[in-house]
Design an enzyme around this catalytic site. Structure first.
Site, short mmCIF file in Angstrom:
data_model
loop_
_atom_site.label_atom_id
_atom_site.label_comp_id
_atom_site.label_asym_id
_atom_site.label_seq_id
_atom_site.Cartn_x
_atom_site.Cartn_y
_atom_site.Cartn_z
N GLY A 248 0.80 -1.22 0.00
CA GLY A 248 0.00 0.00 0.00
C GLY A 248 0.83 1.27 0.00
O GLY A 248 0.29 2.38 0.07
N ASP B 32 -8.11 0.07 -16.23
CA ASP B 32 -8.26 0.72 -14.92
C ASP B 32 -7.49 2.03 -14.86
O ASP B 32 -7.63 2.78 -13.90
CB ASP B 32 -7.75 -0.22 -13.81
P1 AMP Z 1 -1.12 0.82 -10.98
O1 AMP Z 1 -0.04 0.04 -11.64
O2 AMP Z 1 -0.61 1.88 -10.03
O3 AMP Z 1 -2.17 1.31 -11.91
O4 AMP Z 1 -1.82 -0.22 -10.01
C1 AMP Z 1 -2.51 -1.37 -10.42
C2 AMP Z 1 -3.11 -2.03 -9.22
O5 AMP Z 1 -2.12 -2.53 -8.33
C3 AMP Z 1 -4.01 -1.14 -8.40
O6 AMP Z 1 -5.07 -1.89 -7.90
C4 AMP Z 1 -3.09 -0.70 -7.29
O7 AMP Z 1 -3.82 -0.29 -6.18
C5 AMP Z 1 -2.29 -1.97 -7.05
N1 AMP Z 1 -0.98 -1.65 -6.46
C6 AMP Z 1 0.09 -1.13 -7.06
N2 AMP Z 1 1.11 -0.98 -6.19
C7 AMP Z 1 0.67 -1.41 -4.98
C8 AMP Z 1 1.23 -1.50 -3.67
N3 AMP Z 1 2.46 -1.10 -3.40
N4 AMP Z 1 0.46 -1.98 -2.70
C9 AMP Z 1 -0.80 -2.37 -2.94
N5 AMP Z 1 -1.39 -2.34 -4.12
C10 AMP Z 1 -0.69 -1.86 -5.16
MG MG Z 2 -3.76 2.28 -11.87
#
Ligand code: AMP
Ligand code: MG
Length: 487
Positions: free
Chosen positions: A127, A253
């Protein structure tokens, strides 16, 4: 008597009135020793927030997630998405929406913390976010705003004082992100796949009220919504292409319903013109290459259309027909924005049938001679020849004569053409080596001055000032550049 400082918070959270399956009430997890690294004072002012407060200990505590501002209803949003083509459940795994700030000019914008600790959607992740990637998002999103491209904004980055564990141990940080909303194509996919038709209808109604109030009285509101999103996204992607921006992870997303660019991960700007340019280390097949972006956008919007099918018409076949008709509009709308934008970049005010050929020919020559995309247009604008192989070729000479003849055929003066070109061709983009240099100084040395100067230069990219010149050069030894998600 101590005067209580005005904070400027004017928060509501209308999202919390949606069906509860769409979110989970979540509080940020406090961090050890918050330190403000960068604050966007101009943005704070436009949001009605008191920058002096945000800089104070109490303000930084809010930006770090250690205190909840008055009126906030913190929550994480549920959504799904196609990641590199594979459908999966996601949700805000490292983001908390504090609330919606009602800003002085009346609009409602999301105030979201990115990296505030685990949420019910975190699955395996911690997170958290690392300082480098959060500063990167800050720099790129503000650069996009400077370029006149609809985007989420960055209000602040706070260092948490806690380490995050990736391949290396990195300093942790929280970014405060501001966006028209965080409703994504994936939000609709989630509800369509796993929830009820009533919940889907509630999401449609909410989205229309929030982003497209003009269609509220339309007969087929879901169809109108689809039409609007297609139109906004087609315009947005045309703007990306015109400045050479490569998002890097155009998963469903990461595509908003508002038409803003969002979720800056391994994104970067193209140097030499090539439709196949890919920077992201995880995009091994080039799915999200520069030249693919319009096609991927249409593919993502087809996923939105699919999600809306049950609301488009009671007759499933008719619903598919309606959806397909709208999706097929995407490329027409995109092309018309793109060609108009390209005309601007070449100083053309009116339309001629052969403009597309003129544009395509220049791009082909740029590709053939590895010409820098941004600097070629800049050189045409200022009639400088720069240090480019392209300008020395006879093919270019021929093209140049055709272009001058084309300029002569329009009524507008040379001065007006030049002005149009200056307003259409940025002097500076966030060059990869400049962004890296700023991040390195910030993360490794705690020196934020390099980033501050870069941000200043990027905030007015069409100014064409002398101080920008050194930010326009591309290093000769510029090898293949790779960006990392760095999550
Ligand atoms: P993103 O690559 O930032 O678009 O994220 C894709 C998904 O992975 C989303 O659901 C994010 O909330 C989750 N996510 C990315 N990094 C983390 C992290 N460090 N902890 C928890 N969830 C993550
Ligand atoms: Mg994202």
């Amino acid at each position: 008597m101590t005067k209580i400082m005005e904070t400027g918070w004017n928060l509501e959270n209308s999202y919390a009135s949606l069906p509860t399956s769409l979110f989970t009430r979540t509080n940020p997890t406090p961090v050890s020793s918050p330190e403000l690294i960068v604050l966007n004072e101009q943005l704070a002012a436009s949001l009605g927030l008191n920058a002096e407060f945000l800089e104070s200990e109490a303000g930084v505590a809010v930006l770090a997630g250690n205190e909840i501002p008055e009126g906030a209803t913190p929550l994480s949003q549920a959504y799904a998405g196609h990641q590199f083509g594979n459908f999966t459940m996601l949700g805000d795994g490292r983001a908390v929406l504090l609330g919606e700030q009602i800003i002085p000019e009346g609009k409602r914008v999301d105030i979201q913390l990115k990296g505030p600790g685990r949420t019910p959607y975190s699955r395996g992740g911690d997170g958290r976010a690392a300082l480098g990637p959060m500063l990167r998002e800050y720099i790129i999103s503000e650069a996009m705003h400077g370029l006149g491209i609809p985007t989420s904004r960055s209000l602040a980055v706070v260092k948490t004082g806690d380490p995050v564990y990736r391949e290396n141990v990195l300093p942790g940080a929280v970014l405060t992100r501001v966006a028209a909303s965080h409703i994504r194509v994936g939000t609709f996919q989630y509800v369509a796949k796993w929830r009820t038709i009533e919940e889907l209808q509630a999401l449609v109604d909410y989205t229309i009220r929030r982003h497209y109030p003009d269609i509220e009285d339309d007969e087929n509101r879901s169809l109108s919504l689809l039409k609007q999103v297609i139109s906004r996204q087609a315009e947005l992607i045309s703007k990306w292409q015109l400045v050479g921006f490569i998002h890097g992870v155009m998963n469903t997303d990461n595509m908003t319903i508002s038409g803003e660019s969002i979720d800056y991960g391994p994104c970067a700007f193209m140097d030499s013109y090539d439709l196949e340019t890919v920077f992201s280390s995880i995009d091994v097949h080039g799915r999200y290459a520069y030249g693919n972006q319009p096609y991927i956008a249409a593919w993502n919007l087809a996923r939105l259309a699919e999600s809306l099918l049950p609301l488009l018409d009671d007759d499933p076949e008719k619903a598919v027909e309606l959806a397909q008709a709208e999706i097929s509009e995407f490329h027409k709308i995109y092309n018309s924005h793109w060609i108009n934008g390209m005309r601007g970049k070449l100083g053309l005010f009116n339309a001629e049938a052969e403009d597309e050929a003129l544009i395509e020919e220049l791009l082909e020559l740029m590709k053939k001679h590895h010409a820098d995309y941004t600097n070629t247009f800049r050189a045409l604008t200022f009639e400088t020849k720069e240090d480019s192989v392209l300008f020395g070729t006879s093919e270019f000479e021929q093209w140049h004569r055709r272009w001058l003849a084309r300029l002569d055929r329009q009524q507008e003066s040379n001065d007006s053409s030049k002005k149009l070109m200056q307003d259409s061709n940025p002097a500076v983009i966030p060059r990869n080596h400049r962004v890296e240099e700023a991040l390195k100084a910030a993360v490794e040395k705690g020196d934020y001055s390099v980033m501050e100067r870069l941000l200043e230069v990027l905030s007015h990219p069409y100014a064409h000032t002398d101080e920008q010149a050194e930010y326009a050069t591309v290093p000769k030894e510029c090898g293949p550049y790779q960006t990392f998600c760095g999550t």
